[in-house]
Design a protein around this motif. Structure first.
Motif, PDB file in Angstrom:
ATOM      1  N   ALA A 182       0.829  -1.200   0.000  1.00 29.93           N
ATOM      2  CA  ALA A 182       0.000   0.000   0.000  1.00 29.93           C
ATOM      3  C   ALA A 182       0.866   1.255   0.000  1.00 29.93           C
ATOM      4  O   ALA A 182       0.589   2.223  -0.732  1.00 29.93           O
ATOM      5  N   HIS A 185       2.717   1.587  -3.494  1.00 26.58           N
ATOM      6  CA  HIS A 185       1.888   1.856  -4.670  1.00 26.58           C
ATOM      7  C   HIS A 185       0.832   2.939  -4.456  1.00 26.58           C
ATOM      8  O   HIS A 185       0.102   3.287  -5.386  1.00 26.58           O
ATOM      9  N   PHE A 187      -1.948   3.086  -2.348  1.00 29.87           N
ATOM     10  CA  PHE A 187      -3.355   2.798  -2.077  1.00 29.87           C
ATOM     11  C   PHE A 187      -3.552   2.628  -0.576  1.00 29.87           C
ATOM     12  O   PHE A 187      -2.582   2.551   0.197  1.00 29.87           O
ATOM     13  N   TYR A 192      -7.838  -2.250   0.995  1.00 30.96           N
ATOM     14  CA  TYR A 192      -7.428  -3.586   0.563  1.00 30.96           C
ATOM     15  C   TYR A 192      -7.975  -4.649   1.517  1.00 30.96           C
ATOM     16  O   TYR A 192      -8.546  -5.659   1.090  1.00 30.96           O
TER      17      TYR A 192
END
Length: 283
Positions: A182, A185, A187, A192
Motif C-alpha cells: 500500500a 503503490h 493505495f 485492501y
C-alpha cells in the motif's frame, strides 16, 4: 486430504540459536520453519525440530516452490516437500503467490506476477498440483510488491479469492505485506483489507520492514523481516482480528535475528490483541 489447523494464538519462526531458550521457556505458541531448511535427511536441523515438535504445533512455510512461475513445478521439490510433511505432520503448510525460478535458474527471491486470466489459470493448476502431491490443503500468501504490471486487469484481492474458490486452498494474510504494498503503490491498506476474502484466511503473518526512499524521494518499504512490527501494522492487525476473530498469527523475524526474549515480547503483544478479539464477537 489433510486439513489440520494451527491453534488460534501467536507463533514464532524457529531459529537454531533459540533452541535452548525455547526449551527453557513456557512459550506455548506454534513454531514455523522454512521447508527448504529441513529437506536434508538428518543432522542437527531435524534433531532440534523433532524435539520441538513434541511440544508445539508446527507450520511449514515454503519459499522455493515458485507457485506463480511460468515453468512447470519442480517434481523433485514437491517430492521432498511431501517427505517433510509426512515426517512432521504439520498443522499448516503454506507458500507464496510469487515466482522464484525460471527453467533451471533459481533467483532466490519472491517475484511478482501479472494478475490476468492466464496467470490465474496457471496458479490454480499449480496449487491443485501441490495439494494433490502433498495430500493436504495449503495456504497461499499475499505478496509484498515493489512494481505492478500494466497488463494486470484483476485486483489482487479478487485474484486471491478466485484461487481459493477454484482450488479449495486457504489464504495466509500477511498484514505487513499489505502495508508495504500500500505504501509503495499509494493505495489504502484499509481498503485492501476491506476487500480481502477473510473467510478463506487460515493464518496471519506479521513482520518488520525496512523504510527507504526511491530515486524521487517517495517512501519505499522493503519486506525485510529484520525489525519489530511497526505500530501502523499492529493497528491494521487489530482491525483484522476484530472482524475475523482469533486467528493463528506468526511473527516473522528472519534477518538480524534478536534474542529470544525480544521475539517472545512480539508474540505476547499479538496474543494480547487476540485475547481482546476473543472477548467480543467477530464482526
Amino acid at each position: 486430504m489433510s486439513s489440520a489447523h494451527l491453534p488460534a494464538c501467536a507463533g514464532l519462526g524457529f531459529k537454531p540459536q533459540h533452541f535452548a531458550d525455547i526449551l527453557a521457556d513456557d512459550f506455548s505458541g506454534f513454531l514455523e520453519v522454512h521447508a527448504e531448511n529441513h529437506m536434508g535427511a538428518g543432522g542437527p536441523p531435524h534433531a532440534m525440530l523433532t524435539r520441538l515438535r513434541r511440544d508445539h504445533a508446527l507450520s511449514i512455510h515454503g519459499v522455493g516452490l515458485s507457485i506463480g512461475g511460468a515453468s512447470a513445478l519442480d517434481k523433485e521439490h514437491l517430492r521432498r516437500l511431501r517427505t517433510l510433511c509426512d515426517r512432521y505432520e504439520p498443522e499448516s503448510f503454506s507458500e507464496h503467490l510469487a515466482w522464484s525460478s525460471h527453467g533451471e535458474t533459481f533467483l532466490n527471491d519472491l517475484l511478482p506476477l501479472p494478475y490476468t486470466a492466464e496467470t490465474l489459470a496457471r496458479v490454480c493448476a499449480h496449487v491443485d498440483e501441490t495439494q494433490d502431491a502433498l495430500g493436504r490443503r495449503m495456504l497461499l500468501e499475499n505478496p509484498a510488491t515493489y512494481v505492478t504490471f500494466a497488463e494486470s486487469d484483476v485486483p489482487e484481492t479478487e485474484f486471491l479469492a478466485e484461487i481459493a474458490r477454484r482450488t479449495g486452498c486457504g489464504l495466509l494474510l500477511d498484514v505487513n505485506n499489505v502495508f508495504v504494498s500500500a505504501t509503495n503503490h499509494g493505495f489504502l491498506a484499509q481498503g485492501y483489507l476491506a476487500d480481502f476474502p477473510l473467510h478463506a484466511v487460515g493464518e496471519i503473518h506479521l513482520g518488520g520492514h525496512d523504510a527507504q526512499e526511491d530515486e524521487t524521494g517517495a517512501p519505499l518499504l522493503i519486506d525485510a523481516h529484520g525489525a519489530q512490527v511497526v505500530d501502523p501494522v499492529w493497528a491494521l492487525y487489530a482491525d483484522v482480528v476484530a472482524r475475523l476473530g482469533p486467528t493463528p498469527t506468526l511473527v516473522e523475524w528472519d534477518n538480524d535475528v534478536p534474542a529470544w526474549a525480544i521475539l517472545r515480547a512480539e508474540a505476547d503483544r499479538a496474543d494480547a490483541i487476540l485475547a481482546r478479539a476473543a472477548r467480543r464477537p467477530a464482526a
